[in-house]
Scaffold this motif. Sequence first.
Motif, PDB file in Angstrom:
ATOM      1  N   PRO A   1       8.164   4.102  -0.761  1.00 61.57           N
ATOM      2  CA  PRO A   1       6.989   4.900  -1.125  1.00 61.57           C
ATOM      3  C   PRO A   1       5.652   4.331  -0.633  1.00 61.57           C
ATOM      4  CG  PRO A   1       7.524   3.463  -2.943  1.00 61.57           C
ATOM      5  CD  PRO A   1       8.526   3.155  -1.854  1.00 61.57           C
ATOM      6  N   VAL A   2       5.674   3.493   0.426  1.00 61.32           N
ATOM      7  CA  VAL A   2       4.463   2.807   0.865  1.00 61.32           C
ATOM      8  C   VAL A   2       3.989   3.380   2.198  1.00 61.32           C
ATOM      9  CG1 VAL A   2       3.402   0.577   1.362  1.00 61.32           C
ATOM     10  CG2 VAL A   2       5.337   0.705  -0.234  1.00 61.32           C
ATOM     11  N   CYS A   3       2.682   3.623   2.291  1.00 63.37           N
ATOM     12  CA  CYS A   3       2.040   3.978   3.550  1.00 63.37           C
ATOM     13  C   CYS A   3       1.146   2.815   3.964  1.00 63.37           C
ATOM     14  CB  CYS A   3       1.212   5.259   3.397  1.00 63.37           C
ATOM     15  SG  CYS A   3       0.268   5.701   4.880  1.00 63.37           S
ATOM     16  N   PHE A   4       1.443   2.209   5.097  1.00 64.20           N
ATOM     17  CA  PHE A   4       0.655   1.110   5.636  1.00 64.20           C
ATOM     18  C   PHE A   4      -0.344   1.681   6.647  1.00 64.20           C
ATOM     19  CE2 PHE A   4       4.641  -0.792   4.329  1.00 64.20           C
ATOM     20  CZ  PHE A   4       4.260  -2.001   3.764  1.00 64.20           C
ATOM     21  N   ILE A   5      -1.622   1.366   6.460  1.00 61.34           N
ATOM     22  CA  ILE A   5      -2.665   1.770   7.398  1.00 61.34           C
ATOM     23  C   ILE A   5      -3.333   0.504   7.920  1.00 61.34           C
ATOM     24  CG2 ILE A   5      -4.739   3.160   7.771  1.00 61.34           C
ATOM     25  CD1 ILE A   5      -4.062   4.727   5.237  1.00 61.34           C
TER      26      ILE A   5
ATOM     27  N   ILE B   1       5.023   9.199  -1.681  1.00 64.66           N
ATOM     28  CA  ILE B   1       4.143   8.064  -1.398  1.00 64.66           C
ATOM     29  C   ILE B   1       3.335   7.712  -2.644  1.00 64.66           C
ATOM     30  CG2 ILE B   1       2.170   7.238  -0.053  1.00 64.66           C
ATOM     31  CD1 ILE B   1       3.169   9.006   2.259  1.00 64.66           C
ATOM     32  N   THR B   2       3.458   6.491  -3.096  1.00 65.13           N
ATOM     33  CA  THR B   2       2.751   6.048  -4.302  1.00 65.13           C
ATOM     34  C   THR B   2       1.850   4.847  -4.052  1.00 65.13           C
ATOM     35  OG1 THR B   2       4.614   4.622  -4.945  1.00 65.13           O
ATOM     36  CG2 THR B   2       4.601   6.881  -5.817  1.00 65.13           C
ATOM     37  N   ILE B   3       1.944   4.234  -2.862  1.00 66.46           N
ATOM     38  CA  ILE B   3       1.173   3.027  -2.551  1.00 66.46           C
ATOM     39  C   ILE B   3       0.598   3.159  -1.152  1.00 66.46           C
ATOM     40  CG2 ILE B   3       1.232   0.506  -2.350  1.00 66.46           C
ATOM     41  CD1 ILE B   3       3.864   0.621  -4.035  1.00 66.46           C
ATOM     42  N   VAL B   4      -0.675   2.801  -1.001  1.00 66.60           N
ATOM     43  CA  VAL B   4      -1.325   2.775   0.304  1.00 66.60           C
ATOM     44  C   VAL B   4      -1.837   1.361   0.541  1.00 66.60           C
ATOM     45  CG1 VAL B   4      -3.224   3.651   1.717  1.00 66.60           C
ATOM     46  CG2 VAL B   4      -1.986   5.207   0.188  1.00 66.60           C
ATOM     47  N   VAL B   5      -1.396   0.739   1.628  1.00 70.61           N
ATOM     48  CA  VAL B   5      -1.784  -0.639   1.954  1.00 70.61           C
ATOM     49  C   VAL B   5      -2.695  -0.627   3.176  1.00 70.61           C
ATOM     50  CG1 VAL B   5      -0.978  -2.921   2.664  1.00 70.61           C
ATOM     51  CG2 VAL B   5       0.350  -1.583   1.007  1.00 70.61           C
ATOM     52  N   LEU B   6      -3.875  -1.230   3.049  1.00 65.53           N
ATOM     53  CA  LEU B   6      -4.822  -1.358   4.156  1.00 65.53           C
ATOM     54  C   LEU B   6      -4.728  -2.768   4.735  1.00 65.53           C
ATOM     55  CD1 LEU B   6      -8.018   0.251   2.541  1.00 65.53           C
ATOM     56  CD2 LEU B   6      -6.030   1.388   3.539  1.00 65.53           C
ATOM     57  N   GLU B   7      -4.644  -2.849   6.054  1.00 62.10           N
ATOM     58  CA  GLU B   7      -4.559  -4.145   6.717  1.00 62.10           C
ATOM     59  C   GLU B   7      -5.420  -4.146   7.977  1.00 62.10           C
ATOM     60  OE1 GLU B   7      -0.345  -6.107   5.974  1.00 62.10           O
ATOM     61  OE2 GLU B   7      -0.116  -4.190   7.011  1.00 62.10           O
ATOM     62  N   GLY B   8      -5.811  -5.338   8.401  1.00 63.13           N
ATOM     63  CA  GLY B   8      -6.530  -5.506   9.656  1.00 63.13           C
ATOM     64  C   GLY B   8      -5.749  -6.427  10.569  1.00 63.13           C
ATOM     65  N   SER B   9      -6.449  -7.126  11.429  1.00 63.17           N
ATOM     66  CA  SER B   9      -5.816  -8.112  12.302  1.00 63.17           C
ATOM     67  C   SER B   9      -5.833  -9.470  11.595  1.00 63.17           C
ATOM     68  CB  SER B   9      -6.565  -8.188  13.628  1.00 63.17           C
ATOM     69  OG  SER B   9      -7.893  -8.609  13.409  1.00 63.17           O
ATOM     70  N   PRO B  10      -5.141 -10.469  12.126  1.00 55.63           N
ATOM     71  CA  PRO B  10      -5.152 -11.784  11.481  1.00 55.63           C
ATOM     72  C   PRO B  10      -6.536 -12.401  11.371  1.00 55.63           C
ATOM     73  CG  PRO B  10      -3.312 -11.620  13.002  1.00 55.63           C
ATOM     74  CD  PRO B  10      -4.157 -10.401  13.228  1.00 55.63           C
TER      75      PRO B  10
ATOM     76  N   ILE C   1      -1.652   3.896  -5.564  1.00 53.27           N
ATOM     77  CA  ILE C   1      -2.194   2.542  -5.720  1.00 53.27           C
ATOM     78  C   ILE C   1      -2.654   2.061  -4.355  1.00 53.27           C
ATOM     79  CG2 ILE C   1      -1.669   0.158  -6.366  1.00 53.27           C
ATOM     80  CD1 ILE C   1       0.600   1.387  -8.132  1.00 53.27           C
ATOM     81  N   THR C   2      -3.901   1.644  -4.248  1.00 52.95           N
ATOM     82  CA  THR C   2      -4.415   1.160  -2.972  1.00 52.95           C
ATOM     83  C   THR C   2      -4.507  -0.365  -2.993  1.00 52.95           C
ATOM     84  OG1 THR C   2      -6.667   1.539  -3.781  1.00 52.95           O
ATOM     85  CG2 THR C   2      -5.694   3.253  -2.430  1.00 52.95           C
ATOM     86  N   ILE C   3      -4.007  -0.961  -1.932  1.00 50.71           N
ATOM     87  CA  ILE C   3      -4.009  -2.416  -1.793  1.00 50.71           C
ATOM     88  C   ILE C   3      -4.692  -2.777  -0.487  1.00 50.71           C
ATOM     89  CG2 ILE C   3      -2.611  -4.512  -1.610  1.00 50.71           C
ATOM     90  CD1 ILE C   3      -0.361  -3.049  -3.039  1.00 50.71           C
TER      91      ILE C   3
ATOM     92  N   HIS D   1       4.295  -8.162  -4.559  1.00 45.79           N
ATOM     93  CA  HIS D   1       3.580  -7.117  -5.291  1.00 45.79           C
ATOM     94  C   HIS D   1       4.224  -5.751  -5.062  1.00 45.79           C
ATOM     95  CE1 HIS D   1       0.414 -10.061  -6.028  1.00 45.79           C
ATOM     96  NE2 HIS D   1      -0.186  -9.182  -6.806  1.00 45.79           N
ATOM     97  N   LEU D   2       4.590  -5.467  -3.828  1.00 47.51           N
ATOM     98  CA  LEU D   2       5.182  -4.163  -3.527  1.00 47.51           C
ATOM     99  C   LEU D   2       6.525  -3.982  -4.235  1.00 47.51           C
ATOM    100  CD1 LEU D   2       4.363  -3.783   0.283  1.00 47.51           C
ATOM    101  CD2 LEU D   2       3.230  -2.697  -1.663  1.00 47.51           C
ATOM    102  N   LEU D   3       7.311  -5.027  -4.345  1.00 49.90           N
ATOM    103  CA  LEU D   3       8.582  -4.930  -5.061  1.00 49.90           C
ATOM    104  C   LEU D   3       8.365  -4.462  -6.492  1.00 49.90           C
ATOM    105  CD1 LEU D   3      10.532  -8.121  -3.893  1.00 49.90           C
ATOM    106  CD2 LEU D   3      11.008  -5.730  -3.297  1.00 49.90           C
TER     107      LEU D   3
END
Length: 257
Positions: A13-17, A49-58, A100-102, A193-195
């Motif tokens: 249920p996770v969308c990674f952006i 989809i219940t979780i949205v994860v925002l990420e960038g570069s290292p 849930i946004t992370i 956390h996602l688990l």
Amino acid sequence: MTYQTIEVRIQEPVCFIRFNRAEAKNTVNDRLIDEFHQVLDVCEQSQTITIVVLEGSPDVFCFGADFEELRMKMTSGKPGAYTPEPTYDLWLRLASGPFITISHVRGRANAGGVGFVAASDIVIASQTAQFSLSELLFGLYPACVLPFLIRRVGFQRAHYMSLITQPISVQQAYMWGLVDAYDDQSESLLHRHLLRLRRLPRTGILRYKRYISELNDSIRTFKTLAVSSNQEVFSDPANLERIFRFIETGQFSSNDR
């Protein structure tokens, strides 16, 4: 769908952006905001989809507004060419949407990048994470970021960050409540956390997010003030001169330190 400024990966249920403008320090332009809105449309309409994860570069999570695009807008002579409202609305959706946004932060989060972080429900960071508001170096101030940041860390800490303009460490951000958890192995921390969060039912998340948004509606209350204040400082010719000088030379004005 394919996107120009972000990478999207769905593992229900996770969308990674992921911000995907590394050549521009993951700065925010109009297309990025539009593509983020498109993805959140999909997430809101989805029943899974219940979780949205925002990420960038290292090295850089997000460095704020794209000054190059801003200069093009400001020199185009088109009235209404610049408006911060779509960005503010995006942060509202992250803060109050039915998921849930992370924010998973590695490296620098600056200016509008802190806006994405402050709008998130949970912030997970690596030991390399740093957070800064650089706007006053240009005569600006983080008008749209502040309602979200104050909600997270309180008035005085947001006020201090705005004035000092220097990065704060992940340890300081954790003490202030801007970061919820950090580790040198932040990917593993995110995974743990996602688990746990995967277990939460969508209807429960939707109702909880609606309730928590009503408990603290300051980010909606101050939208008009934030947007108008942002437009005011970005239309000041002196501030634009500082921005253009920085683009061309990498230097702040002579009275900035």
